[in-house]
Write a protein that holds these residues in place. Sequence first.
Motif, PDB file in Angstrom:
ATOM      1  N   TYR A 268       2.151   5.594  -1.701  1.00  0.00           N
ATOM      2  CA  TYR A 268       0.533   6.013  -0.915  1.00  0.00           C
ATOM      3  C   TYR A 268       0.027   6.887  -2.761  1.00  0.00           C
ATOM      4  O   TYR A 268       0.321   7.228  -3.404  1.00  0.00           O
ATOM      5  CB  TYR A 268       1.277   7.351  -0.141  1.00  0.00           C
ATOM      6  N   GLN A 269      -1.555   6.171  -2.279  1.00  0.00           N
ATOM      7  CA  GLN A 269      -2.070   7.023  -2.802  1.00  0.00           C
ATOM      8  C   GLN A 269      -2.640   8.622  -2.239  1.00  0.00           C
ATOM      9  O   GLN A 269      -2.315   8.784  -1.188  1.00  0.00           O
ATOM     10  CB  GLN A 269      -3.377   6.686  -2.351  1.00  0.00           C
ATOM     11  N   TYR A 270      -2.853   9.293  -3.414  1.00  0.00           N
ATOM     12  CA  TYR A 270      -3.224  10.033  -2.653  1.00  0.00           C
ATOM     13  C   TYR A 270      -3.964  10.317  -1.858  1.00  0.00           C
ATOM     14  O   TYR A 270      -4.910   9.961  -1.059  1.00  0.00           O
ATOM     15  CB  TYR A 270      -4.414  11.331  -3.783  1.00  0.00           C
ATOM     16  N   MET A 271      -3.332  11.711  -0.782  1.00  0.00           N
ATOM     17  CA  MET A 271      -4.480  12.381   1.047  1.00  0.00           C
ATOM     18  C   MET A 271      -4.263  10.925   1.919  1.00  0.00           C
ATOM     19  O   MET A 271      -5.138  10.571   2.567  1.00  0.00           O
ATOM     20  CB  MET A 271      -5.666  12.760   0.461  1.00  0.00           C
ATOM     21  N   ASP A 272      -3.623   9.481   1.613  1.00  0.00           N
ATOM     22  CA  ASP A 272      -3.274   8.283   2.348  1.00  0.00           C
ATOM     23  C   ASP A 272      -2.524   9.052   3.739  1.00  0.00           C
ATOM     24  O   ASP A 272      -1.801   9.754   4.040  1.00  0.00           O
ATOM     25  CB  ASP A 272      -2.512   7.001   1.856  1.00  0.00           C
ATOM     26  N   ARG A 273      -3.800   8.515   4.480  1.00  0.00           N
ATOM     27  CA  ARG A 273      -3.073   8.691   5.737  1.00  0.00           C
ATOM     28  C   ARG A 273      -1.791   8.474   6.664  1.00  0.00           C
ATOM     29  O   ARG A 273      -0.951  10.100   7.056  1.00  0.00           O
ATOM     30  CB  ARG A 273      -4.315   8.467   7.251  1.00  0.00           C
ATOM     31  N   GLU A 274      -1.465   7.755   6.115  1.00  0.00           N
ATOM     32  CA  GLU A 274       0.484   7.933   6.411  1.00  0.00           C
ATOM     33  C   GLU A 274       1.744   8.523   5.579  1.00  0.00           C
ATOM     34  O   GLU A 274       2.069   9.444   6.090  1.00  0.00           O
ATOM     35  CB  GLU A 274       0.837   5.988   6.091  1.00  0.00           C
ATOM     36  N   LEU A 275       1.224   8.886   4.750  1.00  0.00           N
ATOM     37  CA  LEU A 275       1.367   9.529   3.630  1.00  0.00           C
ATOM     38  C   LEU A 275       1.632  10.860   4.264  1.00  0.00           C
ATOM     39  O   LEU A 275       2.742  12.154   4.512  1.00  0.00           O
ATOM     40  CB  LEU A 275       1.083   9.982   2.205  1.00  0.00           C
ATOM     41  N   ILE A 276       0.253  11.801   4.984  1.00  0.00           N
ATOM     42  CA  ILE A 276      -0.130  12.761   4.934  1.00  0.00           C
ATOM     43  C   ILE A 276       1.056  13.055   6.617  1.00  0.00           C
ATOM     44  O   ILE A 276       1.741  14.099   6.240  1.00  0.00           O
ATOM     45  CB  ILE A 276      -1.102  13.052   5.421  1.00  0.00           C
ATOM     46  N   SER A 277       1.363  12.163   7.373  1.00  0.00           N
ATOM     47  CA  SER A 277       1.818  12.327   8.616  1.00  0.00           C
ATOM     48  C   SER A 277       3.017  12.533   8.308  1.00  0.00           C
ATOM     49  O   SER A 277       4.428  12.722   8.634  1.00  0.00           O
ATOM     50  CB  SER A 277       1.102  11.213   8.947  1.00  0.00           C
TER      51      SER A 277
END
Length: 114
Positions: A88-97
Amino acid sequence: MNRLNILFVCSKNKWRSPTAETIYRHDIRLNVRSAGTSASAIKRISEKNINWADLILVMENKHKKRIISEYNYLELPQIIVLDIPDDYQYMDRELISIIETSLEDILNNITNLE
């Protein structure tokens, strides 16, 4: 309830752990920092970070192993592996979830233990 000091750790402190730090920076339940285990990390994990932390959340098992082997002379706080790959990249939506779901489960378990 006192604020919990959580250290988020990934390899280079570039995408995953800074995302977690950003998400929870203003959460009234927590004090958060992030660091990386790699020599090339933006913010390298240190003895000071470890001594500050009540809980260390690492993205992969290799991060936990590295902390345990490099800092075995310290009384380490609990280290929990979140199992979040470096996809994931920084602040990727899936990562945040993924981070939010994992951390809320952890916080609920801690609250239930108190």
